[in-house]
Scaffold this motif. Structure first.
Motif, PDB file in Angstrom:
ATOM      1  N   LYS A 145       7.406  -7.009  -4.052  1.00 17.01           N
ATOM      2  CA  LYS A 145       6.642  -8.239  -3.820  1.00 17.01           C
ATOM      3  C   LYS A 145       5.377  -7.867  -3.074  1.00 17.01           C
ATOM      4  CE  LYS A 145      10.067 -10.278  -1.758  1.00 17.01           C
ATOM      5  NZ  LYS A 145      10.822 -11.273  -0.972  1.00 17.01           N
ATOM      6  N   VAL A 146       4.245  -8.363  -3.554  1.00 15.76           N
ATOM      7  CA  VAL A 146       2.963  -8.072  -2.911  1.00 15.76           C
ATOM      8  C   VAL A 146       2.202  -9.379  -2.721  1.00 15.76           C
ATOM      9  CG1 VAL A 146       2.832  -5.749  -3.864  1.00 15.76           C
ATOM     10  CG2 VAL A 146       1.822  -7.635  -5.119  1.00 15.76           C
ATOM     11  N   PRO A 147       1.422  -9.490  -1.663  1.00 16.74           N
ATOM     12  CA  PRO A 147       0.663 -10.714  -1.409  1.00 16.74           C
ATOM     13  C   PRO A 147      -0.605 -10.768  -2.249  1.00 16.74           C
ATOM     14  CG  PRO A 147       0.266  -9.148   0.328  1.00 16.74           C
ATOM     15  CD  PRO A 147       1.276  -8.512  -0.572  1.00 16.74           C
ATOM     16  N   ALA A 148      -1.256 -11.912  -2.201  1.00 21.23           N
ATOM     17  CA  ALA A 148      -2.564 -12.037  -2.835  1.00 21.23           C
ATOM     18  C   ALA A 148      -3.595 -11.238  -2.053  1.00 21.23           C
ATOM     19  CB  ALA A 148      -2.974 -13.507  -2.904  1.00 21.23           C
ATOM     20  N   PHE A 149      -4.654 -10.803  -2.756  1.00 18.61           N
ATOM     21  CA  PHE A 149      -5.772 -10.074  -2.163  1.00 18.61           C
ATOM     22  C   PHE A 149      -5.302  -8.736  -1.568  1.00 18.61           C
ATOM     23  CE2 PHE A 149      -6.751 -14.691  -1.224  1.00 18.61           C
ATOM     24  CZ  PHE A 149      -7.387 -14.893  -2.441  1.00 18.61           C
ATOM     25  N   ALA A 150      -4.545  -7.992  -2.369  1.00 16.95           N
ATOM     26  CA  ALA A 150      -4.047  -6.688  -1.941  1.00 16.95           C
ATOM     27  C   ALA A 150      -4.372  -5.648  -3.004  1.00 16.95           C
ATOM     28  CB  ALA A 150      -2.542  -6.734  -1.686  1.00 16.95           C
ATOM     29  N   LEU A 151      -4.577  -4.434  -2.555  1.00 15.04           N
ATOM     30  CA  LEU A 151      -4.816  -3.305  -3.452  1.00 15.04           C
ATOM     31  C   LEU A 151      -3.466  -2.661  -3.731  1.00 15.04           C
ATOM     32  CD1 LEU A 151      -7.304  -1.861  -4.701  1.00 15.04           C
ATOM     33  CD2 LEU A 151      -7.204  -0.277  -2.781  1.00 15.04           C
ATOM     34  N   VAL A 152      -3.024  -2.650  -5.003  1.00 18.69           N
ATOM     35  CA  VAL A 152      -1.685  -2.180  -5.340  1.00 18.69           C
ATOM     36  C   VAL A 152      -1.739  -1.271  -6.559  1.00 18.69           C
ATOM     37  CG1 VAL A 152      -0.588  -4.253  -4.427  1.00 18.69           C
ATOM     38  CG2 VAL A 152      -1.180  -4.151  -6.830  1.00 18.69           C
ATOM     39  N   GLY A 153      -0.702  -0.458  -6.682  1.00 16.38           N
ATOM     40  CA  GLY A 153      -0.514   0.337  -7.894  1.00 16.38           C
ATOM     41  C   GLY A 153       0.447  -0.405  -8.799  1.00 16.38           C
ATOM     42  N   LEU A 154      -0.070  -1.130  -9.762  1.00 21.04           N
ATOM     43  CA  LEU A 154       0.748  -1.961 -10.646  1.00 21.04           C
ATOM     44  C   LEU A 154       1.195  -1.136 -11.844  1.00 21.04           C
ATOM     45  CD1 LEU A 154       1.722  -4.940 -11.010  1.00 21.04           C
ATOM     46  CD2 LEU A 154      -0.256  -5.243 -12.511  1.00 21.04           C
TER      47      LEU A 154
ATOM     48  N   ASP B 110       4.022   5.077 -14.478  1.00 20.14           N
ATOM     49  CA  ASP B 110       2.582   5.123 -14.754  1.00 20.14           C
ATOM     50  C   ASP B 110       1.951   3.849 -14.212  1.00 20.14           C
ATOM     51  OD1 ASP B 110       0.200   6.031 -15.651  1.00 20.14           O
ATOM     52  OD2 ASP B 110       0.519   5.508 -17.758  1.00 20.14           O
ATOM     53  N   ARG B 111       0.980   3.978 -13.320  1.00 21.03           N
ATOM     54  CA  ARG B 111       0.423   2.831 -12.614  1.00 21.03           C
ATOM     55  C   ARG B 111      -1.086   2.759 -12.767  1.00 21.03           C
ATOM     56  NH1 ARG B 111       4.207   0.808  -8.818  1.00 21.03           N
ATOM     57  NH2 ARG B 111       6.016   2.158  -8.586  1.00 21.03           N
ATOM     58  N   GLN B 112      -1.585   1.582 -12.432  1.00 17.87           N
ATOM     59  CA  GLN B 112      -3.027   1.328 -12.421  1.00 17.87           C
ATOM     60  C   GLN B 112      -3.375   0.692 -11.080  1.00 17.87           C
ATOM     61  OE1 GLN B 112      -5.560   1.723 -14.870  1.00 17.87           O
ATOM     62  NE2 GLN B 112      -6.945   1.073 -13.267  1.00 17.87           N
ATOM     63  N   LEU B 113      -4.349   1.258 -10.387  1.00 13.51           N
ATOM     64  CA  LEU B 113      -4.798   0.659  -9.136  1.00 13.51           C
ATOM     65  C   LEU B 113      -5.547  -0.626  -9.455  1.00 13.51           C
ATOM     66  CD1 LEU B 113      -4.684   1.352  -6.107  1.00 13.51           C
ATOM     67  CD2 LEU B 113      -6.969   2.319  -6.338  1.00 13.51           C
ATOM     68  N   ILE B 114      -5.105  -1.726  -8.862  1.00 15.80           N
ATOM     69  CA  ILE B 114      -5.607  -3.050  -9.245  1.00 15.80           C
ATOM     70  C   ILE B 114      -5.647  -3.927  -8.009  1.00 15.80           C
ATOM     71  CG2 ILE B 114      -3.457  -4.274  -9.771  1.00 15.80           C
ATOM     72  CD1 ILE B 114      -6.426  -4.001 -12.190  1.00 15.80           C
ATOM     73  N   TYR B 115      -6.366  -5.050  -8.099  1.00 14.37           N
ATOM     74  CA  TYR B 115      -6.496  -5.984  -6.970  1.00 14.37           C
ATOM     75  C   TYR B 115      -5.816  -7.294  -7.345  1.00 14.37           C
ATOM     76  CZ  TYR B 115      -8.724  -8.238  -2.937  1.00 14.37           C
ATOM     77  OH  TYR B 115      -8.966  -8.874  -1.749  1.00 14.37           O
ATOM     78  N   THR B 116      -4.924  -7.782  -6.488  1.00 12.43           N
ATOM     79  CA  THR B 116      -4.158  -8.992  -6.802  1.00 12.43           C
ATOM     80  C   THR B 116      -4.951 -10.243  -6.428  1.00 12.43           C
ATOM     81  OG1 THR B 116      -3.070  -9.032  -4.649  1.00 12.43           O
ATOM     82  CG2 THR B 116      -2.008  -7.769  -6.399  1.00 12.43           C
ATOM     83  N   LEU B 117      -4.819 -11.260  -7.278  1.00  9.77           N
ATOM     84  CA  LEU B 117      -5.436 -12.559  -7.011  1.00  9.77           C
ATOM     85  C   LEU B 117      -4.405 -13.600  -6.591  1.00  9.77           C
ATOM     86  CD1 LEU B 117      -7.874 -12.665 -10.071  1.00  9.77           C
ATOM     87  CD2 LEU B 117      -8.312 -11.792  -7.765  1.00  9.77           C
TER      88      LEU B 117
ATOM     89  N   GLU C  27       0.806  -1.217   0.000  1.00 13.99           N
ATOM     90  CA  GLU C  27       0.000   0.000   0.000  1.00 13.99           C
ATOM     91  C   GLU C  27       0.838   1.264   0.000  1.00 13.99           C
ATOM     92  OE1 GLU C  27      -3.862  -1.467   2.502  1.00 13.99           O
ATOM     93  OE2 GLU C  27      -2.028  -1.047   3.569  1.00 13.99           O
ATOM     94  N   GLN C  28       2.172   1.140  -0.134  1.00 20.49           N
ATOM     95  CA  GLN C  28       3.007   2.327  -0.153  1.00 20.49           C
ATOM     96  C   GLN C  28       2.665   3.192  -1.349  1.00 20.49           C
ATOM     97  OE1 GLN C  28       5.043   3.426   2.022  1.00 20.49           O
ATOM     98  NE2 GLN C  28       4.937   1.696   3.422  1.00 20.49           N
ATOM     99  N   PRO C  29       2.670   4.512  -1.188  1.00 16.32           N
ATOM    100  CA  PRO C  29       2.365   5.385  -2.319  1.00 16.32           C
ATOM    101  C   PRO C  29       3.331   5.132  -3.463  1.00 16.32           C
ATOM    102  CG  PRO C  29       2.417   6.619  -0.265  1.00 16.32           C
ATOM    103  CD  PRO C  29       2.944   5.254   0.041  1.00 16.32           C
ATOM    104  N   PRO C  30       2.840   4.907  -4.666  1.00 12.95           N
ATOM    105  CA  PRO C  30       3.722   4.620  -5.785  1.00 12.95           C
ATOM    106  C   PRO C  30       4.525   5.844  -6.190  1.00 12.95           C
ATOM    107  CG  PRO C  30       1.465   4.880  -6.550  1.00 12.95           C
ATOM    108  CD  PRO C  30       1.421   4.925  -5.054  1.00 12.95           C
ATOM    109  N   SER C  31       5.702   5.582  -6.738  1.00 15.66           N
ATOM    110  CA  SER C  31       6.539   6.690  -7.191  1.00 15.66           C
ATOM    111  C   SER C  31       5.896   7.373  -8.384  1.00 15.66           C
ATOM    112  CB  SER C  31       7.931   6.159  -7.556  1.00 15.66           C
ATOM    113  OG  SER C  31       7.819   5.126  -8.512  1.00 15.66           O
ATOM    114  N   ALA C  32       6.128   8.674  -8.489  1.00 15.34           N
ATOM    115  CA  ALA C  32       5.405   9.474  -9.479  1.00 15.34           C
ATOM    116  C   ALA C  32       5.878   9.202 -10.901  1.00 15.34           C
ATOM    117  CB  ALA C  32       5.571  10.956  -9.144  1.00 15.34           C
ATOM    118  N   GLU C  33       7.126   8.731 -11.074  1.00 10.89           N
ATOM    119  CA  GLU C  33       7.651   8.594 -12.429  1.00 10.89           C
ATOM    120  C   GLU C  33       7.150   7.348 -13.140  1.00 10.89           C
ATOM    121  OE1 GLU C  33      10.679   6.892  -9.521  1.00 10.89           O
ATOM    122  OE2 GLU C  33       9.431   8.691  -9.716  1.00 10.89           O
TER     123      GLU C  33
END
Length: 305
Positions: A232-241, A212-219, A204-210
């Motif tokens: 590295k991110v776990p399953a069932f997390a809200l991330v900026g991919l 380009d990301r999409q807010l997405i949910y990991t399975l 959930e850390q704020p993504p770096s500005a440089e």
């Protein structure tokens, strides 16, 4: 006389009912401490008297006093000794009652703090709900500015489609976050959430500005690289991919959009912070998105050829 006593008692009970829990526990603790202090003072006087009685009995015995005088001295000493033992036992009971009152006061204060924090969380959810219609109206107006126009321009059409997609995604995310916030408020009131030291997880850390990301949910648990950093991110997390990895992650169903029906169900079941924290590097379920993208790129080039 009895009527005055009854009225005074009634007023005191009414006053106690009007007080909050913390005030009631504070008053009860003050009363216990005051009663204990009085008993401790009485015990101190009794112990001094007991010392005097013992000294007097000792002097009579050394001086060879008559048996009757010794009997009277011993009886007086035993009476004071018994009274002293009784007061010591009462003092121990008061100590236990004071400790119990202190614990009750501490619990009441902790509950007050939890309630205040829960109120703030619920206020945040309510503020999001109040703001969402405004966002929806503004985004809808942007879309309608293009769709209701008699002229059709590809750039404007793409802009309209992107705005509408973002609108649906943000509204779905707003519904989910409001549900999570209210669930967190309930857990906080019950003392089942440690929100005093809330910190954003790695996912959930704020993504770096440089980037380009999409807010997405990991399975599934995911891994990718950003320069020298391995994310590295776990399953069932809200991330900026990173958007460069989004197509391959969606194609292999390792992630999904926030407005997807299954994501809403998974969010209700697992939340958005992920399971079991950051996955280990040797986790067999960990998906390397960079490697997956590298495998897909030659295949796409071959198709073009």
């Amino acid at each position: 006389m009895r009527g005055g006593i009854a009225m005074a008692f009634f007023k005191r009970e009414l006053f106690m009912r009007e007080l909050g829990p913390i005030e009631r526990f504070e008053n009860a603790l003050k009363e216990k401490l005051a009663a204990r202090q009085k008993l401790a003072e009485r015990l101190s006087v009794a112990e001094s008297e007991l010392a005097e009685k013992r000294t007097a009995a000792e002097r009579l015995a050394v001086a060879g006093a008559a048996n009757a005088r010794l009997d009277r001295a011993e009886a007086a000493m035993r009476a004071v000794e018994d009274r002293t033992k009784t007061m010591r036992a009462e003092l121990l009971e008061f100590d236990e009652q004071v400790a119990s009152a202190e614990r009750a006061l501490a619990d009441a204060k902790a509950q007050r703090d939890r309630d205040a924090l829960a109120d703030q969380i619920e206020a945040m959810a309510a503020a999001i709900e109040r703001a969402a219609p405004g966002f929806d109206g503004g985004a809808t107006a942007l879309v309608e500015a293009v769709t209701k126009s008699a002229m059709s321009i590809p750039e404007a059409t793409r802009f309209s489609s992107n705005v509408d997609a973002v609108r649906r995604e943000v509204l779905a995310a707003a519904d989910l976050i409001c549900w999570e916030l209210r669930s967190a408020a309930v857990r906080t009131r019950a003392g089942n959430a440690n929100l005093a030291s809330i910190a954003l997880s790695e996912a959930e850390q704020p993504p770096s500005a440089e980037i380009d990301r999409q807010l997405i949910y990991t399975l599934h648990p995911l891994l990718w690289r950003e320069g020298d950093e391995v994310r590295k991110v776990p399953a069932f997390a809200l991330v900026g991919l990173p958007k460069a990895l989004l197509p391959v992650a969606l194609q292999h169903q390792h992630v999904d959009h926030l407005n997807a029906r299954r994501v809403q169900t998974l969010m209700h079941l697992h939340g958005s912070a992920g399971l079991n924290g950051e996955p280990e590097h040797d986790d067999p379920q960990l998906v390397d998105l960079d490697a997956l993208l590298a495998e897909e790129t030659p295949s796409a080039q071959a198709d073009v050829a």
